[in-house]
Design a protein around this motif. Sequence first.
Motif, PDB file in Angstrom:
ATOM      1  N   GLY A  54       0.818  -1.207   0.000  1.00  0.00           N
ATOM      2  CA  GLY A  54       0.000   0.000   0.000  1.00  0.00           C
ATOM      3  C   GLY A  54       0.853   1.259   0.000  1.00  0.00           C
ATOM      4  N   GLY A  55       0.176   2.351  -0.370  1.00  0.00           N
ATOM      5  CA  GLY A  55       0.872   3.596  -0.616  1.00  0.00           C
ATOM      6  C   GLY A  55       1.486   4.253   0.605  1.00  0.00           C
ATOM      7  N   GLU A  58       4.718   2.584   1.513  1.00  0.00           N
ATOM      8  CA  GLU A  58       5.663   2.887   0.437  1.00  0.00           C
ATOM      9  C   GLU A  58       6.279   4.275   0.658  1.00  0.00           C
ATOM     10  OE1 GLU A  58       6.360   1.091  -2.349  1.00  0.00           O
ATOM     11  OE2 GLU A  58       7.465   2.645  -3.435  1.00  0.00           O
ATOM     12  N   LYS A 218      11.846   0.896  -6.772  1.00  0.00           N
ATOM     13  CA  LYS A 218      10.633   0.887  -7.590  1.00  0.00           C
ATOM     14  C   LYS A 218      10.723   1.843  -8.765  1.00  0.00           C
ATOM     15  CE  LYS A 218       6.978  -0.240  -5.831  1.00  0.00           C
ATOM     16  NZ  LYS A 218       6.007  -0.265  -4.751  1.00  0.00           N
ATOM     17  N   VAL A 281      -1.377  -2.688 -11.336  1.00  0.00           N
ATOM     18  CA  VAL A 281      -0.732  -3.110 -10.080  1.00  0.00           C
ATOM     19  C   VAL A 281      -1.508  -2.455  -8.945  1.00  0.00           C
ATOM     20  CG1 VAL A 281       1.356  -2.960  -8.669  1.00  0.00           C
ATOM     21  CG2 VAL A 281       1.564  -3.174 -11.140  1.00  0.00           C
ATOM     22  N   ARG A 283      -3.194  -3.179  -4.604  1.00  0.00           N
ATOM     23  CA  ARG A 283      -3.628  -4.120  -3.574  1.00  0.00           C
ATOM     24  C   ARG A 283      -4.909  -4.783  -4.085  1.00  0.00           C
ATOM     25  NH1 ARG A 283      -5.891  -1.871   0.249  1.00  0.00           N
ATOM     26  NH2 ARG A 283      -5.815   0.238  -0.573  1.00  0.00           N
ATOM     27  N   LYS A 288     -10.176  -0.930  -6.003  1.00  0.00           N
ATOM     28  CA  LYS A 288      -9.215  -0.861  -7.118  1.00  0.00           C
ATOM     29  C   LYS A 288      -9.820  -1.488  -8.380  1.00  0.00           C
ATOM     30  CE  LYS A 288      -6.030   0.693  -4.292  1.00  0.00           C
ATOM     31  NZ  LYS A 288      -5.541   2.069  -4.344  1.00  0.00           N
ATOM     32  N   GLY A 313      -0.738  -7.910  -7.783  1.00  0.00           N
ATOM     33  CA  GLY A 313      -0.894  -7.330  -6.439  1.00  0.00           C
ATOM     34  C   GLY A 313       0.019  -8.036  -5.471  1.00  0.00           C
ATOM     35  N   PRO A 314       0.004  -7.578  -4.236  1.00  0.00           N
ATOM     36  CA  PRO A 314       0.872  -8.212  -3.252  1.00  0.00           C
ATOM     37  C   PRO A 314       0.339  -9.584  -2.824  1.00  0.00           C
ATOM     38  CG  PRO A 314      -0.434  -6.461  -2.250  1.00  0.00           C
ATOM     39  CD  PRO A 314      -0.770  -6.457  -3.704  1.00  0.00           C
ATOM     40  N   ASN A 360      10.404  -6.977  -4.270  1.00  0.00           N
ATOM     41  CA  ASN A 360       9.021  -6.733  -4.682  1.00  0.00           C
ATOM     42  C   ASN A 360       8.946  -5.447  -5.510  1.00  0.00           C
ATOM     43  OD1 ASN A 360       6.363  -5.138  -4.049  1.00  0.00           O
ATOM     44  ND2 ASN A 360       5.817  -7.281  -3.720  1.00  0.00           N
ATOM     45  N   PHE A 383      -5.127   9.170  -3.617  1.00  0.00           N
ATOM     46  CA  PHE A 383      -4.081   9.557  -4.568  1.00  0.00           C
ATOM     47  C   PHE A 383      -3.538   8.233  -5.064  1.00  0.00           C
ATOM     48  CE2 PHE A 383       0.213  10.475  -5.891  1.00  0.00           C
ATOM     49  CZ  PHE A 383       0.185  11.771  -6.373  1.00  0.00           C
ATOM     50  N   LEU A 385      -0.613   6.235  -6.105  1.00  0.00           N
ATOM     51  CA  LEU A 385       0.849   6.183  -6.284  1.00  0.00           C
ATOM     52  C   LEU A 385       1.223   5.378  -7.519  1.00  0.00           C
ATOM     53  CD1 LEU A 385       2.647   5.605  -2.866  1.00  0.00           C
ATOM     54  CD2 LEU A 385       2.551   7.679  -4.225  1.00  0.00           C
ATOM     55  N   THR A 386       0.472   4.310  -7.793  1.00  0.00           N
ATOM     56  CA  THR A 386       0.808   3.482  -8.958  1.00  0.00           C
ATOM     57  C   THR A 386       0.707   4.296 -10.254  1.00  0.00           C
ATOM     58  OG1 THR A 386      -1.476   2.756  -8.979  1.00  0.00           O
ATOM     59  CG2 THR A 386       0.115   1.253  -7.986  1.00  0.00           C
ATOM     60  N   GLU A 389       3.862   6.376 -10.382  1.00  0.00           N
ATOM     61  CA  GLU A 389       5.023   5.508 -10.659  1.00  0.00           C
ATOM     62  C   GLU A 389       5.117   5.193 -12.154  1.00  0.00           C
ATOM     63  OE1 GLU A 389       4.605   3.406  -6.259  1.00  0.00           O
ATOM     64  OE2 GLU A 389       4.005   2.295  -8.042  1.00  0.00           O
TER      65      GLU A 389
END
Length: 475
Positions: A54-55, A58, A218, A281, A283, A288, A313-314, A360, A383, A385-386, A389
């Motif tokens: 999760g963000g 991260e 990452k 990508v 969770r 999502k 996902g994780p 990861n 927000f 993050l993916t 990224e």
Amino acid sequence: MPPVEANVTGADPLLLGDAVGPARAGDLNTAFQEMRETLAGRGIIDVNSTMNGGGVAEMLHRLQRYSRGAGLDARWFTLRAGPDFFALTKQLHHFLHGADASGPPLDRAGAEHYAEVCQDNARALLGAIRPGDLVVLHDPQAAGLVPHLQRAGARVIWRCHVGTDDPNTYSERAWAFLRPSLETADAYVFSRKEHVPGWLAGRRVAVIPPSIDPLSAKNRPLAPSAAAAILNQVGLRAPADGDGPAIYRRDDGSVGRVRRTPTSLFSTSPPPADAPLILQVSRWDPLKDMAGVLTSFADAGSSLDGAHLALVGPDVTGVTDDPEGGRVFAECAALWHRLPDRVRTRTHLACLPMADTEENAVIVNALQRSAAVVTQKSLAEGFGLTVTEAMWKGSPVVASAVGGIRDQIEHGVHGILLDDPSDGVSFAAHASSLVGDRYLAGVLGVGARRRVRENFLDDRQLLQQTSLYRSMAGG
Ligand code: UDP
């Protein structure tokens, strides 16, 4: 059991100059120096609910890294709690997003359990907190610690990473639950101004959008041959001539090698090396909408015929504060089994191992870099993050116009925004236009990278944070 303290190695903020230029890195360094003087030895302590996945985790890892490298007494703790607590806080998370959910009720028993867990964690933290320290409590999980830590003399900020632009009965219920804990906080931070609830009018509120670290495993550059080899290793790309070893540079400068494979992988065979890959990508969280991406891809008909889809996902056991992962992944797996053969052979579900955070991260890096299109078809988002990224890697993004994503992307300039996140037809049409039009994809990728460089790298967020923290520590 006491909260767990993260062990983060510091890094010199001037290193960020490699990505943002020496002038910006110098400004950050000066801000850190001034903050050190203002704090005069007092600490800054972040508290959230997970160290992985999760963000928030991260971001905290990277922001702590530069704060510590700048000589601040920055520490990061994660709460200890059981599944009942996290089921309740996940319900609060959905409600704050304005979404319905089928978790436990926010009733009196729930409030008592929440208060008890927060009190236990606060008590255990007291030994680590001195009067005058700044404490930043993240999200609904840590909100209940506010009054306890204030009584110990800390100045307490509550930072909320979720929210809705359109308050409704769900968000009101969440605020009614949390407000008694939050009333007295010394300051509040939100990711976008539309997420600030009306009852905070007149309080000290800062809007600080999240950001990414361009130097993390990452996000740092990765040779295409290494990216290809990493995807071979995790079964998400067939080997081809020119692939290198699956190696990457670790934070400590050593060479790492990706050795692990997904903890779960639903795939008939890896995508061919030359097949365009559509990637999400996330969770495994219902908001999502991984299942919606899968269904839209399956329903797209011939327009996406040559493309493959990877939903990544994780490991569902790896994110301690997210109790829904197993169920959402199982739903996607059931859908995958029911796909017609011609779609199933082009659709891949993977849960990435979480045992080594940098490994990861570099797998995610390789995927985001190699994808023809990165999607984030979220139904709600504080927000994404993916999104940032992928944009930093110059990959074209198709994302829902929800929450913070609206601040991240200007439609047609830095990516594609979907007005209606539930509109699978429009989603597939945009994805297929980007797969088919590599010129458009390239133009959006260039715009995306510039956008992130200007607005969403860690130096900007750290500057905003230091400004808030200094104003509080001095006042
Ligand atoms: N992420 C990851 N490995 C995974 C899945 C997700 O490292 O297998 C990361 C992702 O790269 C991003 C974060 O988790 O940095 C998710 O942040 P985002 O803001 O997109 O969503 P959140 O999980 O905070 O709702």
